[in-house]
Motif scaffolding. Structure first.
Motif, PDB file in Angstrom:
ATOM      1  N   PHE A 116      24.008  46.273  38.844  1.00 44.00           N
ATOM      2  CA  PHE A 116      25.158  45.953  39.320  1.00 44.00           C
ATOM      3  C   PHE A 116      26.013  45.514  38.341  1.00 44.00           C
ATOM      4  O   PHE A 116      25.726  45.116  37.191  1.00 44.00           O
ATOM      5  CB  PHE A 116      24.637  44.595  40.028  1.00 44.00           C
ATOM      6  CG  PHE A 116      24.144  44.370  41.404  1.00 44.00           C
ATOM      7  CD1 PHE A 116      24.763  44.312  42.462  1.00 44.00           C
ATOM      8  CD2 PHE A 116      22.616  45.044  41.497  1.00 44.00           C
ATOM      9  CE1 PHE A 116      24.158  44.391  43.693  1.00 44.00           C
ATOM     10  CE2 PHE A 116      22.063  45.109  42.573  1.00 44.00           C
ATOM     11  CZ  PHE A 116      22.860  44.859  43.734  1.00 44.00           C
ATOM     12  N   ALA A 117      27.573  45.613  38.606  1.00 48.23           N
ATOM     13  CA  ALA A 117      28.530  44.955  37.678  1.00 48.23           C
ATOM     14  C   ALA A 117      28.572  43.514  38.125  1.00 48.23           C
ATOM     15  O   ALA A 117      28.295  43.313  39.418  1.00 48.23           O
ATOM     16  CB  ALA A 117      29.741  46.021  37.868  1.00 48.23           C
ATOM     17  N   HIS A 118      29.070  42.747  37.297  1.00 48.43           N
ATOM     18  CA  HIS A 118      29.212  41.505  37.339  1.00 48.43           C
ATOM     19  C   HIS A 118      30.279  40.901  36.699  1.00 48.43           C
ATOM     20  O   HIS A 118      30.849  41.257  35.616  1.00 48.43           O
ATOM     21  CB  HIS A 118      27.789  40.651  36.722  1.00 48.43           C
ATOM     22  CG  HIS A 118      28.107  39.255  36.790  1.00 48.43           C
ATOM     23  ND1 HIS A 118      28.367  38.241  35.475  1.00 48.43           N
ATOM     24  CD2 HIS A 118      27.807  38.287  37.810  1.00 48.43           C
ATOM     25  CE1 HIS A 118      28.319  37.084  36.046  1.00 48.43           C
ATOM     26  NE2 HIS A 118      28.345  37.106  37.159  1.00 48.43           N
ATOM     27  N   GLY A 119      30.901  39.981  37.422  1.00 47.44           N
ATOM     28  CA  GLY A 119      32.186  39.149  36.687  1.00 47.44           C
ATOM     29  C   GLY A 119      32.273  37.746  37.458  1.00 47.44           C
ATOM     30  O   GLY A 119      31.740  37.564  38.637  1.00 47.44           O
ATOM     31  N   PHE A 120      33.537  36.998  36.981  1.00 47.03           N
ATOM     32  CA  PHE A 120      33.893  35.895  37.746  1.00 47.03           C
ATOM     33  C   PHE A 120      35.200  35.348  37.347  1.00 47.03           C
ATOM     34  O   PHE A 120      35.521  35.779  36.489  1.00 47.03           O
ATOM     35  CB  PHE A 120      32.684  34.824  37.350  1.00 47.03           C
ATOM     36  CG  PHE A 120      32.616  34.224  35.982  1.00 47.03           C
ATOM     37  CD1 PHE A 120      33.495  33.231  35.347  1.00 47.03           C
ATOM     38  CD2 PHE A 120      31.742  34.755  35.152  1.00 47.03           C
ATOM     39  CE1 PHE A 120      33.507  32.953  34.092  1.00 47.03           C
ATOM     40  CE2 PHE A 120      31.788  34.344  33.784  1.00 47.03           C
ATOM     41  CZ  PHE A 120      32.629  33.506  33.253  1.00 47.03           C
ATOM     42  N   SER A 121      35.758  34.481  38.126  1.00 40.49           N
ATOM     43  CA  SER A 121      37.037  34.076  38.142  1.00 40.49           C
ATOM     44  C   SER A 121      36.697  32.742  38.119  1.00 40.49           C
ATOM     45  O   SER A 121      35.850  31.945  38.735  1.00 40.49           O
ATOM     46  CB  SER A 121      38.054  34.546  39.090  1.00 40.49           C
ATOM     47  OG  SER A 121      37.555  34.067  40.185  1.00 40.49           O
ATOM     48  N   VAL A 122      37.691  31.891  37.392  1.00 41.84           N
ATOM     49  CA  VAL A 122      37.582  30.464  37.175  1.00 41.84           C
ATOM     50  C   VAL A 122      38.558  29.771  37.919  1.00 41.84           C
ATOM     51  O   VAL A 122      39.743  29.945  38.010  1.00 41.84           O
ATOM     52  CB  VAL A 122      37.602  30.038  35.821  1.00 41.84           C
ATOM     53  CG1 VAL A 122      37.607  28.293  35.792  1.00 41.84           C
ATOM     54  CG2 VAL A 122      36.494  30.476  34.838  1.00 41.84           C
ATOM     55  N   ILE A 123      38.096  28.729  39.055  1.00 46.71           N
ATOM     56  CA  ILE A 123      39.268  28.433  39.964  1.00 46.71           C
ATOM     57  C   ILE A 123      39.140  26.652  39.893  1.00 46.71           C
ATOM     58  O   ILE A 123      40.006  25.958  40.396  1.00 46.71           O
ATOM     59  CB  ILE A 123      38.655  28.488  41.598  1.00 46.71           C
ATOM     60  CG1 ILE A 123      37.407  27.984  41.801  1.00 46.71           C
ATOM     61  CG2 ILE A 123      38.409  30.130  41.609  1.00 46.71           C
ATOM     62  CD1 ILE A 123      36.740  28.248  43.300  1.00 46.71           C
ATOM     63  N   SER A 124      38.424  26.129  39.015  1.00 51.17           N
ATOM     64  CA  SER A 124      38.580  24.936  38.700  1.00 51.17           C
ATOM     65  C   SER A 124      39.475  24.832  37.154  1.00 51.17           C
ATOM     66  O   SER A 124      39.895  25.694  36.654  1.00 51.17           O
ATOM     67  CB  SER A 124      37.261  24.340  38.347  1.00 51.17           C
ATOM     68  OG  SER A 124      36.435  24.735  37.560  1.00 51.17           O
ATOM     69  N   GLU A 125      39.965  23.668  36.778  1.00 49.06           N
ATOM     70  CA  GLU A 125      40.582  23.323  35.304  1.00 49.06           C
ATOM     71  C   GLU A 125      39.915  24.168  34.378  1.00 49.06           C
ATOM     72  O   GLU A 125      40.471  24.812  33.342  1.00 49.06           O
ATOM     73  CB  GLU A 125      40.683  21.984  35.165  1.00 49.06           C
ATOM     74  CG  GLU A 125      41.876  21.345  36.028  1.00 49.06           C
ATOM     75  CD  GLU A 125      43.150  22.222  36.161  1.00 49.06           C
ATOM     76  OE1 GLU A 125      43.655  22.365  35.106  1.00 49.06           O
ATOM     77  OE2 GLU A 125      43.603  22.455  37.178  1.00 49.06           O
ATOM     78  N   THR A 126      38.464  23.918  34.132  1.00 49.12           N
ATOM     79  CA  THR A 126      37.709  24.861  33.222  1.00 49.12           C
ATOM     80  C   THR A 126      36.335  24.984  33.722  1.00 49.12           C
ATOM     81  O   THR A 126      35.808  24.404  35.081  1.00 49.12           O
ATOM     82  CB  THR A 126      37.572  23.856  31.961  1.00 49.12           C
ATOM     83  OG1 THR A 126      37.054  22.620  32.250  1.00 49.12           O
ATOM     84  CG2 THR A 126      38.797  23.467  31.286  1.00 49.12           C
ATOM     85  N   ALA A 127      35.668  25.735  33.046  1.00 45.81           N
ATOM     86  CA  ALA A 127      34.129  26.192  33.720  1.00 45.81           C
ATOM     87  C   ALA A 127      33.267  26.353  32.429  1.00 45.81           C
ATOM     88  O   ALA A 127      33.726  27.212  31.580  1.00 45.81           O
ATOM     89  CB  ALA A 127      34.268  26.969  34.772  1.00 45.81           C
TER      90      ALA A 127
END
Length: 182
Positions: A116-127
C-alpha cells in the motif's frame, strides 16, 4: 482491543480498549500478544514520528520489496486524514483508496500492510503522528504516487491547492505510471 475490517482486504482499523478515570486515561497502543490474538503477527522494528502544521500533506509513500513496510499509524496530538492506497496489482481493490480520521481523541490506529501507499493530511492546527514499521527505512526502495491523482479522488479534508507539500511529493507519478513492485 478490537479490529474493524475495511472494504480493502488486509487493511484494518485498530481500536484500543481505553481505561479512563478522574486522572485521565490509559491504553495499550500496541501489544504483540493481543495483536497475535487478533490474527495479526507482525515483527515491528522501527518507530517513526512526525510533527506537522495544519494544511501539511505527506505522501503517498511506499517502499518496494524486499523492503516493503507494514505500518501501524496513530496520532499522539491533533487530527489527520490518514489514507492508504492498494498497490497490489492482483488485488480486487487495486488503485482504491481508503481514508479515516485518526486523532489523539479517538485513539484509532490504521494498520497499513505491505503493498500500500500511505499518506496523511493535517486538519488540526498541528499534529504529531507516530507509526511502527516492520522493515527499516531503505532509501533506494522508496516510491510514491501523487496525492492529487484524479483517478484516486481522495478527499484530504483540506484544499489541496493550498496544501503544504514537499518538493519530492510534487514530482511523484500518478498511479497509472507507478512502477511499484507489488
Amino acid at each position: 482491543m478490537t479490529i474493524e475490517k475495511t472494504f480493502i482486504k488486509d487493511l484494518v482499523v485498530v481500536e484500543p480498549a481505553v481505561f479512563g478515570d478522574e486522572r485521565g486515561y490509559f491504553f495499550e497502543a500496541y501489544s504483540k500478544t493481543k495483536f497475535e490474538d487478533l490474527g495479526i503477527a507482525i515483527d515491528f522494528v522501527q518507530d517513526n514520528q512526525s510533527f506537522s502544521k495544519k494544511g501539511t500533506l505527506r505522501g503517498l509513500h511506499y517502499q518496494n520489496p524486499p523492503y516493503a513496510q507494514t505500518k501501524l499509524v496513530r496520532v499522539l496530538q491533533g487530527e489527520i486524514i490518514d489514507v492508504a492506497v492498494d498497490l497490489r496489482k492482483d488485488s480486487a481493490t487495486y488503485g482504491k483508496a481508503f481514508s479515516i480520521l485518526l486523532s489523539a481523541e479517538n485513539k484509532k490506529q490504521l494498520l497499513v500492510p505491505q503493498g500500500f501507499a500511505h499518506g496523511f493530511s493535517v486538519i488540526s492546527e498541528t499534529a504529531s503522528v507516530m507509526y511502527k514499521c516492520d522493515q527499516f527505512y531503505h532509501k533506494e526502495s522508496e516510491g510514491g504516487i501523487r496525492f492529487d491523482d484524479p483517478s484516486l479522488a481522495i478527499d484530504w479534508g483540506i484544499d489541496v491547492a493550498d496544501a503544504i507539500v514537499s518538493e519530492k511529493d510534487l514530482v511523484l507519478p500518478f498511479i497509472e505510471d507507478c512502477n511499484s513492485g507489488f
